[in-house]
Design a protein around this motif. Structure first.
Motif, PDB file in Angstrom:
ATOM      1  N   TYR A   1      -3.606   2.804 -12.485  1.00 31.28           N
ATOM      2  CA  TYR A   1      -2.169   2.492 -12.249  1.00 31.28           C
ATOM      3  C   TYR A   1      -1.560   1.596 -13.465  1.00 31.28           C
ATOM      4  CZ  TYR A   1      -2.950   5.071  -8.021  1.00 31.28           C
ATOM      5  OH  TYR A   1      -3.311   6.057  -7.125  1.00 31.28           O
ATOM      6  N   SER A   2      -2.189   0.628 -13.647  1.00 31.67           N
ATOM      7  CA  SER A   2      -1.854  -0.394 -14.543  1.00 31.67           C
ATOM      8  C   SER A   2      -2.731  -0.157 -15.830  1.00 31.67           C
ATOM      9  CB  SER A   2      -2.116  -1.968 -14.183  1.00 31.67           C
ATOM     10  OG  SER A   2      -1.698  -1.948 -12.593  1.00 31.67           O
TER      11      SER A   2
ATOM     12  N   LYS B   1      -7.926   2.459 -10.759  1.00 31.60           N
ATOM     13  CA  LYS B   1      -7.269   4.074 -10.499  1.00 31.60           C
ATOM     14  C   LYS B   1      -6.650   4.109 -11.669  1.00 31.60           C
ATOM     15  CE  LYS B   1      -7.382   4.798  -5.528  1.00 31.60           C
ATOM     16  NZ  LYS B   1      -6.621   4.637  -4.311  1.00 31.60           N
TER      17      LYS B   1
ATOM     18  N   TRP C   1      -5.743  -0.415  -7.658  1.00 27.87           N
ATOM     19  CA  TRP C   1      -4.733   0.159  -8.536  1.00 27.87           C
ATOM     20  C   TRP C   1      -5.201   0.038 -10.142  1.00 27.87           C
ATOM     21  CZ3 TRP C   1       0.547  -2.360  -7.294  1.00 27.87           C
ATOM     22  CH2 TRP C   1       1.063  -1.766  -5.532  1.00 27.87           C
ATOM     23  N   TYR C   2      -5.643  -1.133 -10.406  1.00 23.80           N
ATOM     24  CA  TYR C   2      -6.424  -1.358 -11.763  1.00 23.80           C
ATOM     25  C   TYR C   2      -7.526  -0.370 -12.054  1.00 23.80           C
ATOM     26  CZ  TYR C   2      -8.490  -3.510 -15.749  1.00 23.80           C
ATOM     27  OH  TYR C   2      -8.970  -3.987 -16.799  1.00 23.80           O
TER      28      TYR C   2
ATOM     29  N   GLU D   1       1.514   3.416  -3.201  1.00 21.94           N
ATOM     30  CA  GLU D   1       0.192   4.174  -3.855  1.00 21.94           C
ATOM     31  C   GLU D   1       0.630   5.563  -4.019  1.00 21.94           C
ATOM     32  OE1 GLU D   1      -3.543   3.195  -2.506  1.00 21.94           O
ATOM     33  OE2 GLU D   1      -3.083   0.883  -2.520  1.00 21.94           O
TER      34      GLU D   1
ATOM     35  N   LYS E   1       0.767  -1.385  -0.039  1.00 24.04           N
ATOM     36  CA  LYS E   1       0.071  -0.054  -0.169  1.00 24.04           C
ATOM     37  C   LYS E   1       0.857   1.277  -0.063  1.00 24.04           C
ATOM     38  CE  LYS E   1      -4.244   0.667   1.356  1.00 24.04           C
ATOM     39  NZ  LYS E   1      -4.894   0.339   0.282  1.00 24.04           N
TER      40      LYS E   1
ATOM     41  N   LEU F   1       2.668   6.159  -7.043  1.00 25.92           N
ATOM     42  CA  LEU F   1       2.083   5.762  -8.637  1.00 25.92           C
ATOM     43  C   LEU F   1       1.171   6.767  -8.860  1.00 25.92           C
ATOM     44  CD1 LEU F   1       1.030   1.833  -7.749  1.00 25.92           C
ATOM     45  CD2 LEU F   1       3.048   2.843  -9.140  1.00 25.92           C
ATOM     46  N   GLU F   2       0.200   7.445  -7.872  1.00 27.53           N
ATOM     47  CA  GLU F   2      -0.551   8.476  -8.226  1.00 27.53           C
ATOM     48  C   GLU F   2       0.269   9.714  -8.798  1.00 27.53           C
ATOM     49  OE1 GLU F   2      -4.256  10.275  -8.774  1.00 27.53           O
ATOM     50  OE2 GLU F   2      -3.891   8.284  -7.943  1.00 27.53           O
TER      51      GLU F   2
END
Lengths: 296, 516
Positions: free
Chosen positions: B288-289, B286, B283-284, B218, B215, B221-222
């Motif tokens: 990120y991938s 949002k 993540w998916y 994150e 976590k 990544l954002e």
């Protein structure tokens, strides 16, 4: 029931069907050419496109960066193809001619003996042992020529053709005092040109696409044929990318592996020459196997 | 008639020449260096007389009275133009040291399995073959099939070789109580965490000390997603690390580290797995991938340098150099989320002596030399100094286009003898040794169970796992909906029956090891 209808639904459907069939064969090939001149970055990010988004000659430059290896592989392939085809044609036609002669007492048993090898083969290991431990041809060009020198299938095709040649020709030649060799070289071979061309084409394709024997018997980099180079690249990429769990723990330099476009360029270079050769043999297939030598 | 008979003679003679030529070529063509066993003239004949035959076993001095042995070594690797030159250099060295020469038969990765299977089936005489744990020419099945020679007795005479590795390596290499190969000693630990491009970490002042788990990455990544166009924040799949979540992974399922009852649970049934999937699905969602995360070709994308962060389970000392190569030469930093630990068997890469070898003692002597002598080892790994690489204070800098740079150090032998690669941390091997001596070792190494009674169920389960695992682990599917469906399908495939068999086998293993 008018016969000369300009437009018929069935005709249209048949044409449409063949247009689709042709397209399904042409499009993949056009794709290969297009991918080979596309920019790799675009390929990775957006996938394959028929019309490249961005042209790049990088793939061909990558391959020709060291032309000596490629040229050498070309020479090996060309030599194996020419020598192999000639030798194989000579032996195939001799064998086929022998068992097609009706006045040869053991023609049936010989034919069956050859036919039997089509059904049962010894398999890979015995042939490997024969090649390496008895003939000792590993690391010579013979390793790629010998294994496919005589294919029973080709012998059967030739035999079927030669059976159509009337025995009277041979009889009359004998009466004129021709020897067996003379009959074979001067009468039979010229008469069987169409079948020689057909079978020769099969054989030469086989030799041109030769890679498996190279994998088994050739260690010397100077004797590697072109197709083996291509297969080697493809197989290696397969092995390295399909087992990420294993290969990630080992340090394998994947940065040196050729890109998608380079692989396609390689495929074009490997297959291209044969595409040019093919049309020259086309007419023999179209003309069919007709023999027009006996008059009256 | 004259003309015809002359012609006939001509044809016959041509045929005869053709046939005799083919016989000649096949007879003397294929002697690919098999006559290498020539006896080199010994320069000083006094040495031969004074050598005492009894203690010559461990003396590297070449005994002029015995024939030079020519060994054949099969191993995989990318084709090298200059292999012949390296082989000559190796042979000059080994002939002097142990009076043996070696033919280096390098086969590309793609053909290795097929070629070796044929060579083994044909009972061809060769001496050494490289083998791997579960990849090309897998070690255990081939050892059981009798392809390799059991070398326990021979090893007793080679104490130097035994000392190169900790006992755990020798224990793990045993198959049914016998040793069939020399493992190549390298990193044997697993350490999991994030692989991050340094340029982004620097740009956004990423404090790596704050990243203790999945976590914590994150916010970073954002930032990438908001500010870096054309860069994928997170590439690939963030695997569920059983060690991170407090389990040991075994063939029977996951076992809590502190569980004294040794109760194994399938991964899909533990609560932590659900938590983990919630994170990656988040993540998916949002972004990120990318949407095609489960099927994208990540190796190719990373090589383009467009992946900011990825996850790896093999963070090893000095590995940042290799990772940079795989990420388009962009500098990389590792951010581990677990300690180094030893999770599974240590037979990733080995060299075995063939059953058909005529000189097993010599072959082992040669392998000992490869594993103990840095000069020979580096010759194999990097080629000839000054020709293929420059030695700059212990760093092997490859010379471009020299024709020899296989980058397969792990194929040849003990990696601790290797020179450093450019950019590699000088402490690499010290750190690796430290890690390898970790006390965090899975108690279940060597555990396997007989799958025969539940073969069908396992095959069915594998099909289900194949269908779901990438889609779930990559975050593509919503775990709230699909994880129960996944478990349901596994149950239908016979998961419960399989689990019973697995637990029984695990209990027996624990009993036998005296853990309970």
């Amino acid at each position: 029931m008018e016969k000369d209808k300009r437009f018929s639904l069935s005709g249209l459907l048949i044409n449409l069907f063949f247009v689709l069939v042709s397209l399904s064969m042409i499009i993949p090939f056009v794709m290969v050419i297009m991918i080979s001149i596309s920019d790799d970055e675009m390929l990775t990010l957006n996938g394959f496109k028929i019309i490249p988004e961005k042209f790049s000659s990088l793939a061909y430059r990558f391959i020709f960066a060291d032309p000596s290896i490629l040229l050498n592989a070309y020479l090996v392939t060309i030599f194996v193809t020419i020598a192999g085809t000639l030798l194989s044609l000579l032996l195939t036609s001799m064998t086929a001619y022998g068992i097609s002669r009706r006045d040869y007492r053991y023609n049936r048993i010989s034919t069956f003996y050859i036919f039997l090898t089509m059904l049962f083969s010894g398999g890979l290991v015995p042939s490997y042992i024969l090649m390496t431990q008895y003939l000792h041809v590993q690391n010579t060009l013979w390793a790629m020529i010998l294994p496919s020198l005589l294919s029973p299938f080709n012998i059967m095709i030739m035999r079927a053709f030669l059976l159509k040649i009337p025995g009277e020709i041979i009889e009359s030649a004998k009466m004129d005092g021709a020897s067996e060799w003379r009959i074979y070289f001067r009468m039979i071979l010229p008469l069987s040109l169409p079948s020689l061309a057909t079978v020769g084409l099969f054989i030469s394709f086989g030799y041109w696409n030769e890679w498996f024997n190279a994998l088994l018997y050739i260690d010397d980099q100077k004797l590697l044929p072109l197709q083996f180079m291509l297969v080697r690249i493809m197989d290696t990429i397969d092995v390295l990318t399909n087992n990420p769990a294993v290969t990630s723990t080992l340090n394998i330099d994947t940065s040196k592996l050729p890109t998608v476009s380079a692989r396609m360029a390689m495929a074009i270079l490997a297959g291209g020459p044969m595409l040019i050769v093919f049309p020259f043999f086309q007419r023999y297939f179209v003309s069919g196997l007709t023999v027009g030598s006996i008059k009256g | 008639m004259h003309a015809s008979s002359r012609k006939r003679w001509k044809i016959a003679s041509q045929l005869a020449v053709l046939l005799s030529l083919s016989v000649m070529v096949s007879a003397c063509g294929g002697n690919g260096g098999n006559n290498a066993g020539t006896n080199g003239e010994s320069a000083d004949s006094n040495a031969a007389e004074s050598t005492n035959a009894t203690n010559a076993a461990n003396e590297p001095a070449a005994n002029a009275t015995e024939e030079t042995v020519d060994l054949v070594w099969y191993f995989p690797g990318p084709p090298q133009k200059d292999l012949a030159a390296v082989q000559d250099a190796v042979n000059a060295y080994t002939k002097e040291k142990i009076n043996a020469t070696v033919q280096l038969k390098s086969i590309d990765f793609g053909g290795y399995d097929q070629k070796m299977n044929t060579v083994l089936a044909a009972n061809e005489n060769f001496d050494i073959a490289w083998s791997s744990g579960s990849w090309l020419l897998p070690y255990m099945p081939n050892a059981r099939k009798g392809a390799f020679l059991a070398i326990d007795d021979l090893l007793e005479q080679r104490p130097k070789l035994k000392e190169t590795m900790p006992q755990v390596m020798w224990d793990n290499v045993k198959v049914d109580g016998k040793t069939y190969a020399i493992p190549n000693y390298q990193t044997i630990t697993t350490r999991e965490g994030f692989v991050i491009q340094k340029r982004f970490a620097d740009k956004y002042n990423l404090d790596v000390s704050t990243i203790k788990g999945y976590k914590d990455i994150e916010p970073f990544l954002e930032q990438i997603k908001q500010n870096e166009k054309g860069i994928i924040p997170f590439g690939g799949i963030a695997n569920f690390s059983s060690y991170f979540y407090g389990f040991w992974e075994t063939a029977a399922g996951l076992v809590k580290k502190d569980d004294t009852a040794f109760h194994a649970t399938p991964m899909s049934d533990v609560a932590e797995y659900k938590q983990h999937l919630d994170i990656v699905h988040d993540w998916y969602v949002k972004g990120y991938s990318p949407k095609d995360v489960a099927i994208a070709k990540w190796d190719e994308l990373k090589a383009k340098g467009v992946v900011a962060v990825s996850y790896s389970n093999v963070l090893k000392p000095g590995g940042e150099v290799e990772s940079a190569k795989k990420n388009g030469e962009n500098e990389i930093i590792y951010v581990p989320i677990t300690d180094p630990y030893i999770a599974s068997d240590t037979n990733g890469t080995l060299n075995a002596i063939s059953k058909t070898s005529q000189h097993p003692e010599k072959a082992l002597e040669f392998l000992e030399l490869v594993n103990t002598d840095p000069v020979l080892y580096n010759l194999l790994c990097f080629g000839i100094e000054g020709k293929h690489y420059k030695n700059e204070n212990g760093v092997a800098v490859p010379i471009a286009d020299s024709g020899y740079d296989p980058v397969t150090d792990w194929v040849f032998g003990n990696q601790f003898n290797a020179l450093l690669r450019p950019g590699q941390d000088p402490k690499t091997w010290e750190t690796t040794k430290e890690w390898n001596n970790t006390d965090k070792v899975s108690p279940f190494i060597g555990f396997s169970y007989d799958t025969a009674p539940v073969k069908t169920e396992i095959a069915n389960m594998d099909a289900v796992i194949k269908e779901f695992s990438d889609a779930l682990n990559s975050g593509t599917l919503d775990p709230a909906k699909y994880l129960p469906e996944f478990n349901d399908k596994l149950k239908k495939a016979g998961a419960e029956k399989v689990q019973e068999v697995r637990q029984t086998a695990l209990d027996a293993f624990v009993q036998q090891k005296g853990l309970k």
